[in-house]
Design a protein around this motif. Structure first.
Motif, mmCIF file in Angstrom:
data_model
loop_
_atom_site.group_PDB
_atom_site.id
_atom_site.type_symbol
_atom_site.label_atom_id
_atom_site.label_comp_id
_atom_site.label_asym_id
_atom_site.label_seq_id
_atom_site.Cartn_x
_atom_site.Cartn_y
_atom_site.Cartn_z
ATOM 1 N N LEU A 153 9.628 -39.089 7.419
ATOM 2 C CA LEU A 153 9.253 -40.067 6.655
ATOM 3 C C LEU A 153 8.033 -40.217 6.621
ATOM 4 C CD1 LEU A 153 10.002 -43.190 5.739
ATOM 5 C CD2 LEU A 153 10.541 -43.300 8.075
ATOM 6 N N ASP A 154 7.409 -39.843 7.311
ATOM 7 C CA ASP A 154 5.747 -40.024 7.929
ATOM 8 C C ASP A 154 5.496 -39.257 6.243
ATOM 9 O OD1 ASP A 154 6.278 -41.634 9.797
ATOM 10 O OD2 ASP A 154 5.652 -40.035 11.278
ATOM 11 N N ILE A 192 5.751 -37.531 3.695
ATOM 12 C CA ILE A 192 6.277 -38.208 2.504
ATOM 13 C C ILE A 192 5.760 -39.770 2.343
ATOM 14 C CG2 ILE A 192 8.171 -39.865 0.849
ATOM 15 C CD1 ILE A 192 10.295 -38.029 1.962
ATOM 16 N N THR A 193 5.422 -40.597 3.462
ATOM 17 C CA THR A 193 4.704 -42.065 3.208
ATOM 18 C C THR A 193 3.484 -41.580 3.075
ATOM 19 O OG1 THR A 193 6.037 -42.971 4.759
ATOM 20 C CG2 THR A 193 4.203 -43.706 4.435
ATOM 21 N N ASP A 194 2.636 -40.050 4.137
ATOM 22 C CA ASP A 194 1.686 -40.003 3.690
ATOM 23 C C ASP A 194 1.162 -39.534 2.624
ATOM 24 O OD1 ASP A 194 -1.293 -38.733 4.277
ATOM 25 O OD2 ASP A 194 -0.362 -37.315 4.546
ATOM 26 N N PHE A 238 2.586 -40.565 -0.600
ATOM 27 C CA PHE A 238 2.595 -41.383 -1.512
ATOM 28 C C PHE A 238 1.422 -42.060 -1.360
ATOM 29 C CE2 PHE A 238 3.728 -45.637 -3.116
ATOM 30 C CZ PHE A 238 4.257 -45.235 -3.879
ATOM 31 N N SER A 239 1.283 -42.189 -0.408
ATOM 32 C CA SER A 239 -0.445 -43.273 -0.337
ATOM 33 C C SER A 239 -1.915 -42.684 -0.834
ATOM 34 C CB SER A 239 -0.742 -42.952 1.825
ATOM 35 O OG SER A 239 -1.800 -44.382 0.956
#
Length: 97
Positions: free
Chosen positions: A27-28, A30-32, A34-35
């Motif tokens: 999750l971390d 994927i979030t990174d 995307f950001s």
């Protein structure tokens, strides 16, 4: 069956912390990703002076291409990292490429 499949490998009522840690790491990541993609493509494709509420055609095409390239590069990097790990070179200090 739980979201992380904890029941299939652990006694009933216990939580598989390894799977939770793996899910949080993913999750971390994927979030990174995307950001970074949003920041990069926004800086490259969208003017800082907003004249309209919607993207114009040029901005829209630019964003589409930028996202496609960013995703393609991310995929290639991950493939190279996985290949290096399978070769046993993950712990060595030699470059990835």
């Amino acid at each position: 069956m739980s979201f992380l499949g904890a029941r299939s490998q652990t006694p009933s009522g216990s939580i598989n912390m390894d799977k939770i840690d793996m899910a949080l790491t993913e999750l971390d990541t994927i979030t990174d990703f995307f950001s970074r993609m949003v920041q990069s493509c926004h800086a490259k494709c969208i003017s800082t002076r907003y004249a309209e509420a919607d993207l114009n055609k040029g901005e829209s095409v630019c964003v589409d291409r930028c996202v496609a390239k960013f995703t393609d590069v991310q995929k290639k990097v991950m493939e190279r990292l996985q290949a290096k790990q399978q070769q046993g070179g993950a712990g060595q200090s030699t470059g990835i490429f």
